[in-house]
Scaffold this active site. Structure first.
Site, PDB file in Angstrom:
ATOM      1  N   ASP A  42       0.740  -1.199  -0.048  1.00 47.70           N
ATOM      2  CA  ASP A  42       0.001   0.034  -0.315  1.00 47.70           C
ATOM      3  C   ASP A  42       0.978   1.329  -0.053  1.00 47.70           C
ATOM      4  O   ASP A  42       2.002   1.347   0.142  1.00 47.70           O
ATOM      5  CB  ASP A  42      -0.720   0.004   1.236  1.00 47.70           C
ATOM      6  CG  ASP A  42      -0.372  -0.591   2.457  1.00 47.70           C
ATOM      7  OD1 ASP A  42       0.873  -0.316   2.459  1.00 47.70           O
ATOM      8  OD2 ASP A  42      -1.016  -0.899   3.370  1.00 47.70           O
ATOM      9  N   HIS A  66      -7.196  -4.769   9.970  1.00 47.73           N
ATOM     10  CA  HIS A  66      -6.900  -4.670   8.634  1.00 47.73           C
ATOM     11  C   HIS A  66      -5.526  -5.302   7.968  1.00 47.73           C
ATOM     12  O   HIS A  66      -4.950  -5.483   8.949  1.00 47.73           O
ATOM     13  CB  HIS A  66      -6.868  -3.052   8.317  1.00 47.73           C
ATOM     14  CG  HIS A  66      -5.772  -2.345   8.845  1.00 47.73           C
ATOM     15  ND1 HIS A  66      -5.988  -1.239   9.595  1.00 47.73           N
ATOM     16  CD2 HIS A  66      -4.499  -2.132   8.531  1.00 47.73           C
ATOM     17  CE1 HIS A  66      -4.825  -0.573   9.921  1.00 47.73           C
ATOM     18  NE2 HIS A  66      -3.914  -1.132   9.151  1.00 47.73           N
ATOM     19  N   GLU A  96      -9.719  -2.024   5.105  1.00 48.74           N
ATOM     20  CA  GLU A  96     -10.374  -1.953   6.286  1.00 48.74           C
ATOM     21  C   GLU A  96     -11.573  -2.698   6.668  1.00 48.74           C
ATOM     22  O   GLU A  96     -12.157  -3.283   5.514  1.00 48.74           O
ATOM     23  CB  GLU A  96     -10.899  -0.452   6.324  1.00 48.74           C
ATOM     24  CG  GLU A  96      -9.562   0.612   6.480  1.00 48.74           C
ATOM     25  CD  GLU A  96      -8.846   0.837   7.843  1.00 48.74           C
ATOM     26  OE1 GLU A  96      -9.056  -0.104   8.667  1.00 48.74           O
ATOM     27  OE2 GLU A  96      -8.551   2.017   7.991  1.00 48.74           O
TER      28      GLU A  96
HETATM   29  C1  GLP Z   1      -0.517   0.239   8.654  1.00 52.03           C
HETATM   30  C2  GLP Z   1      -0.216  -0.506   7.476  1.00 52.03           C
HETATM   31  C3  GLP Z   1      -0.232  -2.055   7.488  1.00 52.03           C
HETATM   32  C4  GLP Z   1       0.150  -2.440   8.910  1.00 52.03           C
HETATM   33  C5  GLP Z   1      -0.438  -1.775  10.027  1.00 52.03           C
HETATM   34  C6  GLP Z   1       0.042  -2.044  11.302  1.00 52.03           C
HETATM   35  O1  GLP Z   1      -1.791   0.451   8.670  1.00 52.03           O
HETATM   36  N1  GLP Z   1      -0.777  -0.108   6.049  1.00 52.03           N
HETATM   37  O2  GLP Z   1       0.390  -2.805   6.389  1.00 52.03           O
HETATM   38  O3  GLP Z   1      -0.076  -3.882   9.094  1.00 52.03           O
HETATM   39  O4  GLP Z   1      -0.294  -0.339   9.544  1.00 52.03           O
HETATM   40  O5  GLP Z   1       1.048  -1.329  11.696  1.00 52.03           O
HETATM   41  P1  GLP Z   1       1.989  -1.737  12.826  1.00 52.03           P
HETATM   42  O6  GLP Z   1       3.019  -2.939  12.418  1.00 52.03           O
HETATM   43  O7  GLP Z   1       2.784  -0.368  13.034  1.00 52.03           O
HETATM   44  O8  GLP Z   1       1.030  -1.932  13.993  1.00 52.03           O
END
Ligand code: GLP
Length: 241
Positions: free
Chosen positions: A67, A138, A143
Site C-alpha cells: 500500500d 486490517h 479496512e
Molecule cells: C498500517 C499498514 C499495515 C500495517 C499496519 C500495522 O496501517 N498499512 O500494512 O500492517 O499499519 O502497523 P504496525 O505494524 O505499526 O502495528
C-alpha cells in the site's frame, strides 16, 4: 495456518527474517510482497545484516508493496516509498527498477489502481507475502467491512487506523485520509503468506481474526482460508489465544 510462537519482538523478527531469507535462497528471482508499519522493522534489520555478511543476494528479487498513502510524495518521510528505501531497498543490492509500490502521487484513483493492478499481473502472484496486522484487523489498508474480492483500490482510512498511525506524523491532522491498497483477492493469491504480530495491544485482534468467525468485519480472518499461512507472533500477541 502454522503458528510459530516467538518469545518477544526480536525473536519474532528473526524468525520472520529466516522465512524471508529461505524464500530468497530457494528462489533468487522470487516475488516478495512487502509490508510497512512498525512490526516488520526488526525483520528488515536482520535481512540487511545478513546481506552485509554476504549471506543474502537481492539482485534478482522483485518486490511489490501492499500500500501507499494517497497524496504523499516519494521524498516525504511518511510515505511508504521512503520507508522501504530507508529500511530495506537502500541498504541491500536490490534493483530499484524491480521494486513496486502504488503511486501515491497519482491524484486519479482509477489510474493509480489500474496501473498497480497491471504491474501486479505482470510480475505474477507473490511467492511470499509479508503482512502486519492493524489493530482493527486490517491487512494492507483493507479496512473492516470491505469485500473480500477486491484488487487494488483507494480506501478511506478508518478513524481507528488514523489514530494508530498518527504516531508516525507530527499531528493527527497530517495523516492522509486515503490510501491505495492491494486488495484482499490479490493478497490471497500469494503462494505463501507470512503474518507477523507483536505485543499485547494486538492480543484481542489476533484471537478474533484467527480463532473467530471469518467475516469482512475482521479483514485478516479471511487468512484462515489460505492454505499456506505462517503466523509468527510473540507471546504477548498470542496471550489471549
Ligand atoms: C498500517 C499498514 C499495515 C500495517 C499496519 C500495522 O496501517 N498499512 O500494512 O500492517 O499499519 O502497523 P504496525 O505494524 O505499526 O502495528
Amino acid at each position: 495456518m502454522r503458528i510459530y510462537k516467538a518469545k518477544n519482538y526480536d525473536d519474532m523478527s528473526r524468525k520472520a527474517a529466516n522465512i524471508i531469507s529461505a524464500q530468497i535462497i530457494m528462489k533468487p528471482d522470487c516475488v516478495l510482497g512487502l509490508a510497512t508499519g512498525s512490526t516488520p522493522l526488526g525483520a528488515y534489520r536482520h535481512l540487511v545484516e545478513w546481506y552485509e555478511k554476504g549471506d543474502l543476494d537481492f539482485s534478482e528479487v522483485i518486490t511489490v508493496n501492499l500500500d501507499e498513502y494517497k497524496g504523499l510524495t516519494r521524498d516525504n518521510p511518511q510515505s511508504y516509498y521512503y520507508f522501504m528505501n530507508e529500511n530495506l531497498f537502500g541498504k541491500v543490492n536490490i534493483d530499484k527498477n524491480r521494486t513496486y509500490l502504488p503511486d501515491g502521487t497519482e491524484p486519479d484513483s482509477n489510474t493509480a489502481c489500474q496501473k498497480y493492478n497491471e504491474i501486479l499481473k505482470a510480475v505474477g502472484a507473490p511467492d511470499l507475502q509479508l503482512l502486519g496486522l492493524g489493530h482493527n484487523g486490517h491487512i494492507g489498508f483493507n479496512e473492516p467491512g470491505e469485500s473480500f474480492s477486491t484488487e487494488t483500490h483507494c480506501i478511506t482510512l478508518s478513524e481507528q487506523t488514523i489514530k494508530a498511525n498518527a504516531r508516525f506524523f507530527a499531528t493527527e491532522e497530517e495523516v492522509p485520509r486515503q490510501a491505495y491498497t492491494m486488495g484482499i483477492k490479490t493478497i490471497m493469491s500469494a503462494n505463501k503468506i507470512l503474518l507477523i504480530v507483536s505485543g499485547e495491544a494486538k492480543a484481542d485482534i489476533v484471537k478474533e481474526a484467527f480463532f473467530g468467525p471469518i467475516t469482512p468485519h475482521v479483514p485478516a480472518s479471511i487468512l484462515q482460508l489460505h492454505p499456506n499461512v505462517f503466523l509468527v507472533a510473540d507471546e504477548a500477541a498470542l496471550s489471549k489465544c
